[in-house]
Each structure stands twice: as structure tokens, then as C-alpha cells.
Write an enzyme that holds these catalytic residues in place. Structure first.
Site, PDB file in Angstrom:
ATOM      1  N   HIS A 223      -9.109 -29.471 -51.031  1.00 60.23           N
ATOM      2  CA  HIS A 223      -9.478 -30.197 -49.812  1.00 60.23           C
ATOM      3  C   HIS A 223     -10.821 -30.906 -50.018  1.00 60.23           C
ATOM      4  O   HIS A 223     -11.744 -30.336 -50.614  1.00 60.23           O
ATOM      5  CB  HIS A 223      -9.670 -29.229 -48.637  1.00 60.23           C
ATOM      6  CG  HIS A 223      -8.411 -28.587 -48.147  1.00 60.23           C
ATOM      7  ND1 HIS A 223      -7.144 -28.966 -48.523  1.00 60.23           N
ATOM      8  CD2 HIS A 223      -8.243 -27.561 -47.263  1.00 60.23           C
ATOM      9  CE1 HIS A 223      -6.251 -28.209 -47.904  1.00 60.23           C
ATOM     10  NE2 HIS A 223      -6.890 -27.346 -47.140  1.00 60.23           N
TER      11      HIS A 223
ATOM     12  N   CYS B  33      -9.088 -22.346 -44.792  1.00 58.68           N
ATOM     13  CA  CYS B  33      -9.584 -22.938 -46.045  1.00 58.68           C
ATOM     14  C   CYS B  33     -10.650 -24.008 -45.807  1.00 58.68           C
ATOM     15  O   CYS B  33     -11.679 -24.044 -46.504  1.00 58.68           O
ATOM     16  CB  CYS B  33      -8.419 -23.526 -46.839  1.00 58.68           C
ATOM     17  SG  CYS B  33      -7.098 -24.234 -45.840  1.00 58.68           S
TER      18      CYS B  33
HETATM   19  O1  25A Z   1       3.882 -20.664 -40.012  1.00 56.41           O
HETATM   20  P1  25A Z   1       3.289 -19.338 -40.425  1.00 56.41           P
HETATM   21  O2  25A Z   1       4.114 -18.133 -40.029  1.00 56.41           O
HETATM   22  O3  25A Z   1       1.814 -19.199 -40.103  1.00 56.41           O
HETATM   23  O4  25A Z   1       3.386 -19.343 -42.054  1.00 56.41           O
HETATM   24  C1  25A Z   1       2.656 -20.239 -42.758  1.00 56.41           C
HETATM   25  C2  25A Z   1       3.109 -20.316 -44.176  1.00 56.41           C
HETATM   26  O5  25A Z   1       2.056 -21.013 -44.807  1.00 56.41           O
HETATM   27  C3  25A Z   1       1.750 -20.391 -46.051  1.00 56.41           C
HETATM   28  C4  25A Z   1       2.730 -19.359 -46.351  1.00 56.41           C
HETATM   29  O6  25A Z   1       3.809 -19.981 -47.103  1.00 56.41           O
HETATM   30  C5  25A Z   1       3.229 -19.006 -44.942  1.00 56.41           C
HETATM   31  O7  25A Z   1       4.542 -18.572 -45.013  1.00 56.41           O
HETATM   32  N1  25A Z   1       0.373 -19.980 -45.927  1.00 56.41           N
HETATM   33  C6  25A Z   1      -0.227 -19.072 -45.144  1.00 56.41           C
HETATM   34  N2  25A Z   1      -1.524 -19.117 -45.267  1.00 56.41           N
HETATM   35  C7  25A Z   1      -1.772 -20.083 -46.150  1.00 56.41           C
HETATM   36  C8  25A Z   1      -2.951 -20.647 -46.699  1.00 56.41           C
HETATM   37  N3  25A Z   1      -4.169 -20.236 -46.354  1.00 56.41           N
HETATM   38  C9  25A Z   1      -0.563 -20.622 -46.578  1.00 56.41           C
HETATM   39  N4  25A Z   1      -0.481 -21.580 -47.468  1.00 56.41           N
HETATM   40  C10 25A Z   1      -1.620 -22.058 -47.970  1.00 56.41           C
HETATM   41  N5  25A Z   1      -2.828 -21.639 -47.596  1.00 56.41           N
HETATM   42  P2  25A Z   1       4.068 -19.734 -48.659  1.00 56.41           P
HETATM   43  O8  25A Z   1       5.329 -20.418 -48.952  1.00 56.41           O
HETATM   44  O9  25A Z   1       2.910 -20.011 -49.527  1.00 56.41           O
HETATM   45  O10 25A Z   1       4.255 -18.170 -48.803  1.00 56.41           O
HETATM   46  C11 25A Z   1       5.002 -17.437 -47.950  1.00 56.41           C
HETATM   47  C12 25A Z   1       4.853 -15.952 -48.402  1.00 56.41           C
HETATM   48  O11 25A Z   1       5.008 -15.130 -47.265  1.00 56.41           O
HETATM   49  C13 25A Z   1       6.156 -14.290 -47.474  1.00 56.41           C
HETATM   50  N6  25A Z   1       6.798 -13.984 -46.216  1.00 56.41           N
HETATM   51  C14 25A Z   1       7.303 -14.836 -45.329  1.00 56.41           C
HETATM   52  N7  25A Z   1       7.821 -14.178 -44.292  1.00 56.41           N
HETATM   53  C15 25A Z   1       7.643 -12.864 -44.541  1.00 56.41           C
HETATM   54  C16 25A Z   1       6.982 -12.741 -45.779  1.00 56.41           C
HETATM   55  N8  25A Z   1       6.690 -11.563 -46.306  1.00 56.41           N
HETATM   56  C17 25A Z   1       7.025 -10.451 -45.604  1.00 56.41           C
HETATM   57  N9  25A Z   1       7.653 -10.491 -44.430  1.00 56.41           N
HETATM   58  C18 25A Z   1       7.974 -11.666 -43.853  1.00 56.41           C
HETATM   59  N10 25A Z   1       8.586 -11.676 -42.664  1.00 56.41           N
HETATM   60  C19 25A Z   1       7.014 -15.105 -48.359  1.00 56.41           C
HETATM   61  O12 25A Z   1       7.994 -14.338 -49.009  1.00 56.41           O
HETATM   62  C20 25A Z   1       5.995 -15.652 -49.322  1.00 56.41           C
HETATM   63  O13 25A Z   1       5.582 -14.666 -50.230  1.00 56.41           O
HETATM   64  P3  25A Z   1       9.469 -14.927 -49.135  1.00 56.41           P
HETATM   65  O14 25A Z   1      10.318 -13.830 -49.690  1.00 56.41           O
HETATM   66  O15 25A Z   1       9.902 -15.474 -47.812  1.00 56.41           O
HETATM   67  O16 25A Z   1       9.386 -16.098 -50.164  1.00 56.41           O
HETATM   68  C21 25A Z   1      10.320 -16.169 -51.171  1.00 56.41           C
HETATM   69  C22 25A Z   1      10.245 -17.459 -51.923  1.00 56.41           C
HETATM   70  O17 25A Z   1      10.634 -18.476 -51.005  1.00 56.41           O
HETATM   71  C23 25A Z   1       9.906 -19.657 -51.216  1.00 56.41           C
HETATM   72  N11 25A Z   1       9.409 -20.069 -49.916  1.00 56.41           N
HETATM   73  C24 25A Z   1       8.605 -19.379 -49.098  1.00 56.41           C
HETATM   74  N12 25A Z   1       8.434 -20.050 -47.949  1.00 56.41           N
HETATM   75  C25 25A Z   1       9.170 -21.175 -48.069  1.00 56.41           C
HETATM   76  C26 25A Z   1       9.801 -21.198 -49.323  1.00 56.41           C
HETATM   77  N13 25A Z   1      10.592 -22.171 -49.741  1.00 56.41           N
HETATM   78  C27 25A Z   1      10.782 -23.199 -48.913  1.00 56.41           C
HETATM   79  N14 25A Z   1      10.228 -23.271 -47.684  1.00 56.41           N
HETATM   80  C28 25A Z   1       9.417 -22.279 -47.229  1.00 56.41           C
HETATM   81  N15 25A Z   1       8.867 -22.334 -46.004  1.00 56.41           N
HETATM   82  C29 25A Z   1       8.866 -19.411 -52.233  1.00 56.41           C
HETATM   83  O18 25A Z   1       9.248 -20.018 -53.446  1.00 56.41           O
HETATM   84  C30 25A Z   1       8.846 -17.885 -52.358  1.00 56.41           C
HETATM   85  O19 25A Z   1       8.605 -17.549 -53.690  1.00 56.41           O
HETATM   86  O1  L14 Z   2      -5.411 -20.743 -42.748  1.00 57.22           O
HETATM   87  O2  L14 Z   2      -2.842 -26.725 -44.522  1.00 57.22           O
HETATM   88  O3  L14 Z   2      -5.098 -21.282 -40.671  1.00 57.22           O
HETATM   89  O4  L14 Z   2      -1.131 -26.412 -43.210  1.00 57.22           O
HETATM   90  C1  L14 Z   2      -2.964 -23.001 -41.543  1.00 57.22           C
HETATM   91  C2  L14 Z   2      -2.414 -24.337 -41.922  1.00 57.22           C
HETATM   92  C3  L14 Z   2      -4.336 -22.970 -43.672  1.00 57.22           C
HETATM   93  C4  L14 Z   2      -3.855 -24.323 -44.001  1.00 57.22           C
HETATM   94  C5  L14 Z   2      -4.898 -21.458 -41.879  1.00 57.22           C
HETATM   95  C6  L14 Z   2      -2.227 -26.073 -43.678  1.00 57.22           C
HETATM   96  C7  L14 Z   2      -4.091 -22.574 -42.333  1.00 57.22           C
HETATM   97  C8  L14 Z   2      -2.805 -24.824 -43.210  1.00 57.22           C
END
Ligand code: 25A
Ligand code: L14
Length: 331
Positions: A237, A130
Site C-alpha cells: 500500500h 494494514c
Molecule cells: O469478509 P470477511 O469475513 O472479513 O473476510 C475477509 C477475507 O479477507 C482476507 C481473508 O481472505 C478473509 O477471508 N483477509 C482478512 N484479513 C486480511 C488482511 N488483513 C485479509 N486479506 C488481506 N489482508 P483470504 O483468502 O486471504 O484467506 C481466508 C482464510 O480464512 C479461512 N477461513 C475462511 N472462513 C473460515 C476460515 N477458517 C476457519 N473457519 C472459517 N469459517 C480460509 O480458509 C483462509 O485460510 P479456507 O479453507 O476457506 O480457504 C481455502 C482456500 O480457498 C481459497 N480462498 C479463500 N477465500 C477465497 C478463496 N478462493 C476464492 N475466493 C475466496 N474468497 C484460498 O486459496 C485458500 O487456500
Molecule cells: O484489516 O484491502 O480491516 O480489502 C479489510 C479490508 C484489510 C484490508 C482490515 C482490503 C482490512 C481490506
């Protein structure tokens, strides 16, 4: 434009829900539509174009059905495992995680900047970080005109970048609760720490800005440095960018160039206290730039202040624009 079958992976997350909103607004021609997430939210319902869709669990078989384009925002490990499966089935993945961005076989695209790069994709196209996206839209016309020598980024990043759990940390922190996502309280605080620390002392967020700037602008050796900071802002941001050029710059010409640049809005009227603000950029797709002034410490330098909605242009909108480029290329 031909209609496509489209899937959103990570559809229940912060970015995933915004994918649905932006797809509705921009009217991408969609035939069959699928929403996928983890088992946690499989079975839940999401509304798209007035119709209710049931969230499917993402599995190895999710792409057995014909899907032309999949927008992924479910984290790096999910993309690592499932994007190649989708691509093998002939689907083009637009991936929002950092997993594939540095892969030489994967284009990294900001549609206003390097749309031509989508052509050499082999099934995966990466959506940049982003903080990088909003900087690129502004720096590209300046690089074309004056040739960038060095860039210094300092960012002020919203909690929405850390997804649902980052948002909750600020919301609950303002009520006095301890943080769960961040290592320190974010309420009334600034954390010079986004993503993990690396061996060179930089955070990975800082290194992503450096690597991605070079890749998108096609300047593999460009001198770039960054300090990325989380601030107690829910959305959008802000960035201070210092740029040094090879060639002489004229500040009025810079303003003129930026006012004509696609996707950019110049908001720069100090006499009326007008400059880009996070609360005004939130909900919009444009990148706002102001405080445009000469860096008087060097010969050919400027300072600018750049603000954009990190979930829209920084993630969902940019990915949907890439999907539009793909749809156009299919015709
Ligand atoms: O550390 P990672 O692996 O790189 O992950 C980074 C996290 O950052 C977010 C995103 O979180 C991701 O999980 N993200 C990634 N890129 C981003 C960006 N550019 C970013 N955020 C901002 N800018 P998120 O919470 O926005 O969304 C997570 C989505 O991914 C689905 N998911 C996770 N694991 C999965 C998967 N889908 C398929 N297979 C997998 N193995 C996740 O689905 C969601 O759609 P979900 O079913 O897990 O989510 C259900 C509900 O749970 C809540 N929730 C999600 N994450 C969290 C959470 N609540 C609390 N803590 C959490 N960490 C939400 O309300 C969601 O509706
Ligand atoms: O797209 O704000 O690589 O925590 C990973 C971390 C986006 C934002 C990416 C955050 C991100 C991010």
C-alpha cells in the site's frame, strides 16, 4: 524464551501463509504448532520449518488442547465466533480482522508504537488495519515531538488486501476477464471504494483508519479524515499523508527523527528520483517514507509518502511481533 504452543487460524489464506513464513524467519520459540482453516481446506498440507502439517477444520473444540497463542486471519465472522472460545481456554488471540478493534477491552497494538497496551488484554489483542499500521509507525515519533492537530490520509491500496480473491481479480482482469470480487474492473482502474459504505458516506476502510489512529495514538479526539482507493498494484500500500501539528516543525528535524524511528526507512532523494515504491517495499518488513516536505498552505504542516508491504508489516509481521511481546511477557 519459553517455548509456546501456537496455532494459525486461516492458515491457507493470503495472510495465513505469510504468518508461517514470518514465524519461520523470526524464529519464535514454538513447541506444538497447529494450522487451522475452514472445512474447505481441512486435510490439505502446509510446510513449516521443514515439517509437513495437516490443516485442521476450525471447530468449537479446536482449543480444547493447550494452545498459548493463536494468530487469526480468517475474516470477521470467524473471529467473532471463535476468538472468544480460544480466549476462554486461556489462549491469547492475536486477531487480524476488524471484529474486535474498537472493543474497549481489546488492545490495538503496533509494537513500535504502543507495546505497553498488550498488558491489559483479556485474551484478545487486535492487529490494526494494514493502512493504519504503516501510518502509525511514521506518525508516532512526529506526534511525540510536535503534537498532531489534524491528519488527512489518501491511500493507494494493493489488491492483496482483499485476499486471494482480490489478487485473482487483478490477475484475470489484466487478461480481460470480468471481476468477481470487486464491483468494477480493477485492471487499468482506480476504485474509491474499500470495504462497505457507511451512512456518513465514508467507506468502512476510511472509518477504520480514523478510529484506529485515535485509539493507537491515545488521542480520542484527534481530527482525522481519509480517502481510501484500490489501485491495480498486486502488493504494498502507498499513502499520501498530510499532517498539521500544534507546534512548529523543522523539515530537516523531521527527516532526522524519522531516520531514527524504529521500523522506518527514509528514502527521500528527489535529485536521484528516489522515493518509496510499492515494488521495492514488497517482501520487506520496514515502512518506507519519502517526499518529506512542508505543507506551504498552513503554518505547521507537512506532506509525506509512506509505503509498506500490506501483507507483511500491514498484517503478518505486525501480528508476529505482537506474539513476540506476548512470549516475552510470559517469562
Ligand atoms: O469478509 P470477511 O469475513 O472479513 O473476510 C475477509 C477475507 O479477507 C482476507 C481473508 O481472505 C478473509 O477471508 N483477509 C482478512 N484479513 C486480511 C488482511 N488483513 C485479509 N486479506 C488481506 N489482508 P483470504 O483468502 O486471504 O484467506 C481466508 C482464510 O480464512 C479461512 N477461513 C475462511 N472462513 C473460515 C476460515 N477458517 C476457519 N473457519 C472459517 N469459517 C480460509 O480458509 C483462509 O485460510 P479456507 O479453507 O476457506 O480457504 C481455502 C482456500 O480457498 C481459497 N480462498 C479463500 N477465500 C477465497 C478463496 N478462493 C476464492 N475466493 C475466496 N474468497 C484460498 O486459496 C485458500 O487456500
Ligand atoms: O484489516 O484491502 O480491516 O480489502 C479489510 C479490508 C484489510 C484490508 C482490515 C482490503 C482490512 C481490506
Amino acid at each position: 524464551m519459553r517455548k509456546v504452543n501456537l496455532a494459525v487460524v486461516g492458515a491457507t489464506g493470503m495472510v495465513g501463509r505469510t504468518f508461517l513464513k514470518v514465524l519461520e524467519e523470526r524464529n519464535l520459540p514454538i513447541d506444538n504448532f497447529y494450522v487451522m482453516a475452514s472445512a474447505r481446506s481441512a486435510g490439505s498440507k502446509l510446510t513449516f520449518m521443514g515439517k509437513e502439517y495437516t490443516v485442521e477444520e476450525l471447530t468449537e473444540h479446536s482449543f480444547d488442547k493447550p494452545i498459548d497463542i493463536a494468530l487469526f486471519s480468517a475474516g470477521g465472522s470467524t473471529s467473532a465466533k471463535f476468538a472468544p472460545i480460544a480466549a476462554e481456554h486461556g489462549c491469547i488471540v492475536v486477531d487480524n480482522s476488524a471484529q474486535w478493534r474498537q472493543d474497549p477491552k481489546v488492545p490495538l497494538v503496533v509494537p513500535e508504537v504502543n507495546p505497553e497496551d498488550i498488558k491489559w488484554n483479556s485474551g484478545i489483542i487486535a492487529n490494526p488495519n494494514c493502512s493504519t499500521i504503516q501510518a502509525m509507525v511514521v506518525l508516532k515519533p512526529l506526534d511525540d515531538k510536535y503534537k498532531i492537530k489534524r491528519v488527512v490520509y489518501s491511500t493507494y491500496q494493493a489488491v492483496s488486501g482483499a485476499g486471494v480473491s482480490g489478487w485473482k481479480d487483478l490477475e484475470n482482469g489484466l487478461k480481460g476477464e470480468a471481476p468477481k470480487k470487486f464491483p468494477h474492473p480493477i485492471a487499468n482502474n482506480c476504485l474509491p471504494h474499500i470495504d462497505v459504505f457507511m451512512d456518513n458516506g465514508y467507506t468502512k476502510e476510511e472509518m477504520k483508519m480514523i478510529w484506529e489512529t485515535r485509539k493507537i495514538l491515545h488521542h480520542p479526539d484527534m481530527r482525522v479524515t481519509a480517502t481510501t482507493v484500490r489501485v491495480p498494484v498486486f502488493n504494498s500500500h502507498s499513502e499520501s499523508i498530510n499532517v498539521e501539528f500544534e507546534n512548529p516543525v523543522d523539515i530537516n528535524e523531521v527527516k532526522e527523527l524519522l531516520s531514527k524511528a524504529p521500523g522506518v526507512v527514509v528514502k527521500d532523494n528527489p535529485a536521484n528520483n528516489e522515493y518509496p515504491l510499492a515494488i521495492e517495499a514488497a517482501g520487506k518488513d520496514e515502512v518506507f517514507v519519502g517526499r518529506i516536505r512542508r505543507d506551504e498552505s498552513v503554518e505547521n504542516g507537512i506532506n509525506i509518502w509512506v509505503v509498506a508491504d500490506n501483507i507483511r508489516k500491514g498484517a503478518a509481521t505486525n501480528a508476529v511481533q505482537i506474539a513476540e511481546l506476548i512470549v516475552n511477557s510470559l517469562n
